[in-house]
Scaffold this active site. Structure first.
Site, PDB file in Angstrom:
ATOM      1  N   GLU A  88       0.825  -1.203   0.000  1.00 16.60           N
ATOM      2  CA  GLU A  88       0.000   0.000   0.000  1.00 16.60           C
ATOM      3  C   GLU A  88       0.860   1.255   0.000  1.00 16.60           C
ATOM      4  O   GLU A  88       1.871   1.327   0.703  1.00 16.60           O
ATOM      5  CB  GLU A  88      -0.933  -0.003   1.218  1.00 16.60           C
ATOM      6  N   CYS A 322      -3.883   1.234   7.301  1.00 21.74           N
ATOM      7  CA  CYS A 322      -2.715   0.527   6.789  1.00 21.74           C
ATOM      8  C   CYS A 322      -2.863  -0.988   6.910  1.00 21.74           C
ATOM      9  O   CYS A 322      -3.134  -1.515   7.980  1.00 21.74           O
ATOM     10  CB  CYS A 322      -1.454   0.985   7.527  1.00 21.74           C
TER      11      CYS A 322
END
Length: 348
Positions: A88, A322
């Site tokens: 990510e 996250c």
């Protein structure tokens, strides 16, 4: 593809240092490799020009956007790597970018989605800076924080190489390169040796050593007081304040005893305390404190002389804190595989 391998390939083709710098700058700005001013001193040799399409295609495979999720606090991107793994990256407000350094993480912070499956593999230095190149095709990037998936201290050589390149050919100011870590003595040994001097963010989360060992089960056993002293030495040396990170969890590390501990550890230190209310994760029982309690904590620390910023947990509005994008995709892929397996199975 390590950065040094890219440099070596260019040199083997006959590229001089000026050619090498020009090509790397173009890549890091998200432009075509043959873009940019051409002067007699940096005119590319014919053999380099011929090789550029192949090299450009290889660099493009290092990182590509699999999916993008715009939110109020920036755009979260699931970035696919050449081997099909995904990490990510986050396009942040005010020209910032958060990059990942590992697929997964070995630290195993109990409140974090990224580490739940452990460490799958390291990113090489080329894959780390490729996230910057990818992001710059979408927006200006003037700050890069190494706060995405992974623990940078566990991939130190690759992260240092990425920081060195971004702080030179990547034109990112040194103070705008932020190395985030749970704390590792090797980091404090390595930082003074670097040509590019990054800012430092230290994940503190508690002032109690025994609680820190529970929250960060596979982090180096650094007492919070020792971690702060190591951080303070780097802050004074580099001239940048340490950014202390504190994930605020109701009933765990939001009590008055912790506030007193923060004041005791950070009083007079060249530091900023970032209080980040816990971002809800499916399957975890932890909760974020009420907004009023979080605001009260920030006010109390301010009154005690600790510069404190109450941050919003990124990605909440799109359920993309996250590690959550990658985890959600993995769950969907698992369900689809099971559905296909069921369809192929003989009917009763």
């Amino acid at each position: 593809m390590e950065i040094e391998r890219i440099r070596a390939r260019l040199r083997d083709l006959g590229a001089r240092p000026s050619h090498e710098a020009r090509l790397l700058r173009a890549w890091l700005q998200g432009r075509a490799l043959d873009d940019g001013p051409r002067t007699e001193s940096n005119r590319l040799p014919k053999v380099v020009q011929v090789a550029l399409p192949v090299l450009e295609a290889e660099l493009a495979t290092l990182a590509r956007v699999r999916s993008a999720h715009p939110g109020e606090d920036g755009t979260r991107m699931l970035v696919e790597l050449a081997d099909g793994q995904a990490v990510e990256s986050v396009l942040l407000p005010r020209d910032g970018l958060c990059v990942s350094t590992q697929v997964g993480c070995a630290v195993g912070c109990v409140f974090c989605m990224t580490g739940r499956d452990g460490l799958l593999r390291q990113l090489d230095s080329g894959e780390i800076v490729a996230q910057v190149s990818l992001a710059r095709r979408r927006q200006r990037v003037h700050k890069v924080v190494f706060m995405g998936m992974g623990e940078p201290a566990h991939n130190l050589d690759a992260v240092v190489a990425a920081i060195e390149l971004l702080g030179t050919e990547g034109a990112i100011p040194h103070k705008n390169l932020v190395f985030s870590t749970v704390g590792d003595r090797r980091v404090f040994e390595r930082l003074p040796q670097m040509r590019v001097k990054p800012a430092l963010a230290l994940s503190l989360h508690t002032t109690r050593a025994e609680l820190r060992a529970q929250l960060l089960p596979r982090a180096p056993r650094l007492d919070p007081a020792e971690l702060v002293e190591l951080g303070e030495a780097w802050a004074r040396s580099s001239g940048y304040p340490i950014q202390y990170q504190w994930t605020l969890i109701e009933g765990v590390n939001d009590g008055d005893d912790e506030l007193e501990g923060i004041v005791r550890l950070l009083a007079g230190k060249y530091a900023v305390m970032n209080m980040i209310p816990f971002n809800r994760v499916d399957g975890l029982a932890y909760r974020r404190p009420a907004a009023e309690r979080a605001a009260e904590i920030a006010r109390r620390l301010h009154r005690a002389g600790i510069l404190t910023k109450l941050r919003q947990s990124a990605g909440q509005d799109v359920d993309a804190g996250c590690g959550q994008l990658r985890a959600r995709e993995a769950r969907v892929a698992f369900v689809r595989r099971e559905e296909k397996r069921a369809l192929r199975s003989p009917q009763d």
